[in-house]
Each structure stands twice: as C-alpha cells, then as structure tokens.
Design a protein around this motif. Structure first.
Motif, short mmCIF file in Angstrom:
data_model
loop_
_atom_site.label_atom_id
_atom_site.label_comp_id
_atom_site.label_asym_id
_atom_site.label_seq_id
_atom_site.Cartn_x
_atom_site.Cartn_y
_atom_site.Cartn_z
N VAL A 1 0.84 -1.20 0.00
CA VAL A 1 0.00 0.00 0.00
C VAL A 1 0.88 1.25 0.00
O VAL A 1 0.69 2.16 -0.82
CB VAL A 1 -0.97 0.00 1.20
CG1 VAL A 1 -1.62 1.37 1.40
CG2 VAL A 1 -2.03 -1.08 1.04
N HIS B 1 2.87 1.57 -3.36
CA HIS B 1 2.04 1.92 -4.51
C HIS B 1 1.68 3.41 -4.49
O HIS B 1 1.81 4.10 -5.50
CB HIS B 1 0.77 1.07 -4.54
CG HIS B 1 -0.02 1.24 -5.80
ND1 HIS B 1 0.15 0.45 -6.90
CD2 HIS B 1 -0.98 2.14 -6.14
CE1 HIS B 1 -0.67 0.83 -7.86
NE2 HIS B 1 -1.37 1.86 -7.41
N ILE B 2 1.26 3.89 -3.35
CA ILE B 2 0.87 5.30 -3.25
C ILE B 2 2.06 6.21 -3.51
O ILE B 2 2.00 7.12 -4.35
CB ILE B 2 0.25 5.60 -1.87
CG1 ILE B 2 -1.12 4.93 -1.75
CG2 ILE B 2 0.16 7.10 -1.62
CD1 ILE B 2 -1.73 4.99 -0.35
N VAL C 1 -8.30 -3.34 -4.64
CA VAL C 1 -7.29 -2.63 -3.85
C VAL C 1 -6.49 -1.68 -4.74
O VAL C 1 -6.29 -0.51 -4.39
CB VAL C 1 -6.36 -3.62 -3.11
CG1 VAL C 1 -5.13 -2.90 -2.56
CG2 VAL C 1 -7.12 -4.33 -1.99
N ILE C 2 -6.07 -2.15 -5.90
CA ILE C 2 -5.29 -1.29 -6.80
C ILE C 2 -6.14 -0.10 -7.27
O ILE C 2 -5.66 1.03 -7.31
CB ILE C 2 -4.71 -2.09 -7.98
CG1 ILE C 2 -3.58 -3.00 -7.45
CG2 ILE C 2 -4.19 -1.17 -9.08
CD1 ILE C 2 -2.99 -3.93 -8.48
N LEU D 1 -6.29 2.39 -4.43
CA LEU D 1 -5.03 3.10 -4.26
C LEU D 1 -4.78 4.10 -5.39
O LEU D 1 -4.24 5.19 -5.16
CB LEU D 1 -3.87 2.11 -4.19
CG LEU D 1 -3.88 1.14 -3.01
CD1 LEU D 1 -2.72 0.17 -3.09
CD2 LEU D 1 -3.89 1.87 -1.68
N ASN D 2 -5.19 3.75 -6.60
CA ASN D 2 -5.00 4.67 -7.73
C ASN D 2 -5.83 5.94 -7.58
O ASN D 2 -5.48 6.97 -8.17
CB ASN D 2 -5.35 3.97 -9.05
CG ASN D 2 -4.26 3.01 -9.49
OD1 ASN D 2 -3.16 3.03 -8.98
ND2 ASN D 2 -4.60 2.16 -10.43
N VAL E 1 -5.91 7.90 -5.19
CA VAL E 1 -5.12 8.95 -4.54
C VAL E 1 -4.53 9.90 -5.59
O VAL E 1 -4.46 11.11 -5.37
CB VAL E 1 -3.97 8.33 -3.69
CG1 VAL E 1 -3.08 9.42 -3.09
CG2 VAL E 1 -4.53 7.46 -2.60
N GLU F 1 -1.54 7.99 3.50
CA GLU F 1 -1.11 6.59 3.42
C GLU F 1 -1.72 5.78 4.56
O GLU F 1 -2.20 4.66 4.35
CB GLU F 1 0.42 6.52 3.47
CG GLU F 1 0.95 5.11 3.28
CD GLU F 1 2.46 5.05 3.35
OE1 GLU F 1 2.97 4.05 3.88
OE2 GLU F 1 3.13 5.99 2.89
N TYR G 1 -5.46 5.17 3.89
CA TYR G 1 -5.66 4.13 2.87
C TYR G 1 -5.30 2.76 3.41
O TYR G 1 -5.96 1.76 3.10
CB TYR G 1 -4.89 4.47 1.59
CG TYR G 1 -5.72 5.29 0.64
CD1 TYR G 1 -6.36 4.71 -0.45
CD2 TYR G 1 -5.89 6.66 0.83
CE1 TYR G 1 -7.14 5.46 -1.31
CE2 TYR G 1 -6.66 7.42 -0.03
CZ TYR G 1 -7.29 6.81 -1.09
OH TYR G 1 -8.08 7.56 -1.94
N TRP G 2 -4.24 2.68 4.21
CA TRP G 2 -3.89 1.40 4.81
C TRP G 2 -5.03 0.90 5.69
O TRP G 2 -5.41 -0.27 5.64
CB TRP G 2 -2.59 1.50 5.59
CG TRP G 2 -2.37 0.33 6.52
CD1 TRP G 2 -2.16 0.39 7.86
CD2 TRP G 2 -2.35 -1.05 6.17
NE1 TRP G 2 -2.02 -0.89 8.37
CE2 TRP G 2 -2.13 -1.79 7.35
CE3 TRP G 2 -2.50 -1.75 4.98
CZ2 TRP G 2 -2.05 -3.18 7.38
CZ3 TRP G 2 -2.43 -3.14 4.99
CH2 TRP G 2 -2.21 -3.84 6.18
N VAL H 1 -7.80 -0.41 3.38
CA VAL H 1 -7.42 -1.67 2.73
C VAL H 1 -7.44 -2.80 3.75
O VAL H 1 -7.99 -3.87 3.50
CB VAL H 1 -6.04 -1.55 2.05
CG1 VAL H 1 -5.53 -2.92 1.62
CG2 VAL H 1 -6.10 -0.61 0.86
#
Length: 195
Positions: A91, A94-95, A159-160, A163-164, A166, A182, A185-186, A189
């Motif tokens: 996570v 990715h961010i 999940v992707i 995250l996208n 953001v 972050e 989002y964590w 998720v």
C-alpha cells in the motif's frame, strides 16, 4: 540517416520521450501529432524518426519503461515476515511510487486502448506481473487466516483501483500529509480484507 546538426542522441531521445509523455497525458495519445512532439522538443518533425519509428512505438516505450521501472522498484523492497506486513508495504509503496509519476500512471491506464494488439499483450503481461505480486500477498494472508477474501483476483483489482484514486485528488500541502493519507488508505485496505 544523418542526425540534425547540434543534436545529441543521449539528450534528444530522452527529451522526445519527456515531451511525448507530457503531451499524451495532457491531450491524449490520439490528439497528439509527431509534429507537436517535435515542436515541443525544438527539432524538425522528420528528426523524430531518428529516435523512434513512429508514434505507436513511442507510446509503447513510455509504457514499457514505466512498468519495468515499477517492477524493479517493487522487487527492491525489503522482504517482510507476514502477509499483513507485506500488504502494508505494498500500500505504501504503490501510493508513494505512483504519486511521483502522475503522467506515467495516467498514460499507463488511459492509453492502453491505443496500443496495437502485440504491444498491448506485452504491457498487459507486465501489469499482470505487478498485480500478481499483490494477489500472492492476499492469497498468503487468506491461507494464514489473516485475510477473509472470497476471490483474491477481484480483491487485488479492487485494492489497486482504490489506491489509484489517490493520484486524482492528493495535492502536497493540502489538508492531509502524505503520511496521513497513506495511513488512511492502509486502514481502509486492511479493513476491506481482514477477517
């Protein structure tokens, strides 16, 4: 074919890719001509063909380089001991990785439709490799009883996609720091996959 006087392939080639990246992200691949890219770089349109066979090859190269660099950066992360830590690491990675590359991310997702079938297959295989890294984490967590997921492939894509999101709204200096974003989002998720 002779190179334009005063040009240097180690300078002009990257400038062409950078100009194409910015123009494709701003206007869309279909709306950008090779002449516009040449104008942005400050070379004659014909000079572009010393560096790339055509616009399609340029798009493919931008996407391929982005995916290769993403996979390399992800592979260099420190290994983790359990699925929950691995997911937390994914996570954050990715961010932070994608926020630094908004044009690359936009093109990687929005311009896939403009690739030839052969180029699409290659880029899709690289994307799948990255997605498979996350799916392996989710499968490991499900086996360990840490995650409660009916379908790991759907969970991976969800999940992707989350995250996208953001990339579309986060601005440095806004209401929340990147660390706070972050963490938020964590938390989302983690709750979405936890048993």
């Amino acid at each position: 074919m002779a190179r334009t006087q005063g040009s240097h392939s180690d300078i002009t080639g990257p400038r062409i890719r950078q100009a194409a990246l910015a123009l494709f992200a701003r206007h869309g691949y279909a709306a950008v001509s090779m002449r516009q890219i040449a104008t942005e770089v400050g070379v004659q349109a014909g000079a572009l063909y010393n560096y790339t066979p055509d616009k399609q090859s340029l798009l493919y190269r931008l996407m391929h380089e982005h995916m290769q660099e993403l996979l390399l950066a992800y592979d260099q992360l420190e290994p983790t001991e359990n699925a929950q830590d691995a997911l937390r690491c994914f996570v954050g990675f990715h961010i932070r990785y994608h926020l630094q590359r908004p044009d690359e991310v936009f093109i990687a997702y929005m311009e896939l439709r403009n690739l030839t079938p052969e180029n699409f297959a290659e880029i899709e295989a690289l994307r799948r490799k990255y997605e498979n890294s996350l799916e392996a984490i989710l499968r490991d967590g499900r086996r360990a009883g840490v995650f409660d997921i009916a379908d790991t492939k759907i969970a991976t894509l969800a999940v992707i996609a989350m995250l996208n999101g953001v990339m579309t709204w986060y601005r440095s200096g806004g209401r929340l720091s990147l660390d706070e974003v972050e963490q938020a989002y964590w938390d989302m998720v983690r709750r979405s996959v936890s048993s």
